[in-house]
Write a protein that holds these residues in place. Sequence first.
Motif, PDB file in Angstrom:
ATOM      1  N   ILE A  27       0.817  -1.217   0.000  1.00 36.17           N
ATOM      2  CA  ILE A  27       0.000   0.000   0.000  1.00 36.17           C
ATOM      3  C   ILE A  27       0.851   1.267   0.000  1.00 36.17           C
ATOM      4  N   GLY A  28       2.179   1.097   0.003  1.00 37.24           N
ATOM      5  CA  GLY A  28       3.092   2.233   0.139  1.00 37.24           C
ATOM      6  C   GLY A  28       3.073   3.241  -0.994  1.00 37.24           C
ATOM      7  N   GLY A  29       2.506   2.875  -2.135  1.00 31.70           N
ATOM      8  CA  GLY A  29       2.494   3.782  -3.280  1.00 31.70           C
ATOM      9  C   GLY A  29       1.522   4.940  -3.146  1.00 31.70           C
ATOM     10  N   LYS A  30       0.648   4.867  -2.159  1.00 27.57           N
ATOM     11  CA  LYS A  30      -0.333   5.941  -1.963  1.00 27.57           C
ATOM     12  C   LYS A  30       0.211   6.977  -0.987  1.00 27.57           C
ATOM     13  N   LEU A  31       0.223   8.231  -1.397  1.00 26.17           N
ATOM     14  CA  LEU A  31       0.665   9.325  -0.536  1.00 26.17           C
ATOM     15  C   LEU A  31      -0.559  10.016   0.051  1.00 26.17           C
ATOM     16  N   ILE A  32      -0.492  10.324   1.334  1.00 27.65           N
ATOM     17  CA  ILE A  32      -1.583  11.027   1.992  1.00 27.65           C
ATOM     18  C   ILE A  32      -1.073  12.364   2.518  1.00 27.65           C
ATOM     19  N   GLN A  33      -2.003  13.286   2.763  1.00 25.43           N
ATOM     20  CA  GLN A  33      -1.618  14.608   3.251  1.00 25.43           C
ATOM     21  C   GLN A  33      -2.287  14.892   4.577  1.00 25.43           C
ATOM     22  N   ILE A  34      -1.473  15.248   5.564  1.00 24.91           N
ATOM     23  CA  ILE A  34      -1.974  15.628   6.875  1.00 24.91           C
ATOM     24  C   ILE A  34      -1.543  17.071   7.104  1.00 24.91           C
ATOM     25  N   GLY A  35      -2.497  17.982   6.950  1.00 22.28           N
ATOM     26  CA  GLY A  35      -2.155  19.401   7.000  1.00 22.28           C
ATOM     27  C   GLY A  35      -1.252  19.731   5.822  1.00 22.28           C
ATOM     28  N   PRO A  36      -0.109  20.369   6.069  1.00 24.48           N
ATOM     29  CA  PRO A  36       0.814  20.692   4.977  1.00 24.48           C
ATOM     30  C   PRO A  36       1.787  19.561   4.659  1.00 24.48           C
ATOM     31  N   PHE A  37       1.685  18.458   5.396  1.00 23.19           N
ATOM     32  CA  PHE A  37       2.665  17.389   5.280  1.00 23.19           C
ATOM     33  C   PHE A  37       2.153  16.223   4.432  1.00 23.19           C
ATOM     34  N   VAL A  38       3.071  15.627   3.676  1.00 23.47           N
ATOM     35  CA  VAL A  38       2.750  14.484   2.816  1.00 23.47           C
ATOM     36  C   VAL A  38       3.574  13.282   3.261  1.00 23.47           C
ATOM     37  N   MET A  39       2.932  12.114   3.352  1.00 21.24           N
ATOM     38  CA  MET A  39       3.664  10.904   3.691  1.00 21.24           C
ATOM     39  C   MET A  39       2.956   9.694   3.096  1.00 21.24           C
ATOM     40  N   SER A  40       3.662   8.566   3.074  1.00 16.39           N
ATOM     41  CA  SER A  40       3.121   7.342   2.495  1.00 16.39           C
ATOM     42  C   SER A  40       2.145   6.678   3.453  1.00 16.39           C
ATOM     43  N   ILE A  41       1.050   6.153   2.911  1.00 15.78           N
ATOM     44  CA  ILE A  41       0.073   5.436   3.723  1.00 15.78           C
ATOM     45  C   ILE A  41       0.666   4.127   4.253  1.00 15.78           C
ATOM     46  N   GLY A  42       1.799   3.723   3.674  1.00 12.20           N
ATOM     47  CA  GLY A  42       2.454   2.487   4.097  1.00 12.20           C
ATOM     48  C   GLY A  42       2.963   2.503   5.521  1.00 12.20           C
ATOM     49  N   ILE A  43       2.954   3.682   6.158  1.00  7.96           N
ATOM     50  CA  ILE A  43       3.435   3.748   7.540  1.00  7.96           C
ATOM     51  C   ILE A  43       2.416   3.162   8.528  1.00  7.96           C
ATOM     52  N   LEU A  44       1.182   2.977   8.098  1.00 13.09           N
ATOM     53  CA  LEU A  44       0.143   2.521   9.022  1.00 13.09           C
ATOM     54  C   LEU A  44       0.443   1.178   9.707  1.00 13.09           C
ATOM     55  N   PRO A  45       0.871   0.139   8.961  1.00 19.65           N
ATOM     56  CA  PRO A  45       1.127  -1.142   9.634  1.00 19.65           C
ATOM     57  C   PRO A  45       2.467  -1.209  10.362  1.00 19.65           C
ATOM     58  N   TRP A  46       3.338  -0.202  10.171  1.00 21.77           N
ATOM     59  CA  TRP A  46       4.685  -0.309  10.717  1.00 21.77           C
ATOM     60  C   TRP A  46       4.773  -0.349  12.239  1.00 21.77           C
TER      61      TRP A  46
END
Length: 218
Positions: A27-46
């Motif tokens: 799922i790491g190919g999807k980038l999400i935005q939290i406020g002004p910040f962008v990160m990979s959705i792949g961090i969820l299971p880590w």
Amino acid sequence: MFKSKKDLVYVILAGIFITNAVTAELIGGKLIQIGPFVMSIGILPWPIVFITTDLINEYFGKKGVKKLSYITACLIAYSFVILALAIRIPAASGISPVNDEQFTAVLGQSMWIIVGSIIAFLVSQLIDVTLFSFFKSKTGNKMIWLRATGSTVISQLFDSFIVLGIAFWLPGKINTETFFSSALTGYTFKLATAVALTPLIYLGHHFIKKYISEEAKN
């Protein structure tokens, strides 16, 4: 099948570890935005990978984590091979609820993402297990929080920058500014989560120790 309760514990932890690691990469190919910040959705299971890595290292040592990390890297590569084959096989026209374009858009990750994911995973895991073992040699069975958090602080710094650098920055999908801000955002999230989950490591340690010690008494 299992000679001892400890063998069963390893299999369960390994299963949790592999499932979450492979899922994170897929799922790491999807980038999400939290406020002004962008990160990979792949961090969820880590966060779950953090906990299982530390518990495996605690009870099965450096070799136990290294072997599992190599196996998982191979399984991640295998997953991408299967996905590549699935993408090449055309969907049944007018029947399949998911057409080829939709399937490819979601699961057709680029070679850069695949390479970045596997390299980042192996590098971060080997750093983590080495630092964990180092801290444990200095503290013995005390200060679990130190070896768990200390190893994560360094290993995930490498992971965050390597995977985004190879998967998105090198092929020009994101600029340098976005690369650094995204990597730092993802790293901060992982670090904060690792600290927040420290009580779960103690809880897992308690139950595993109790479960294994019951066998020794019998």
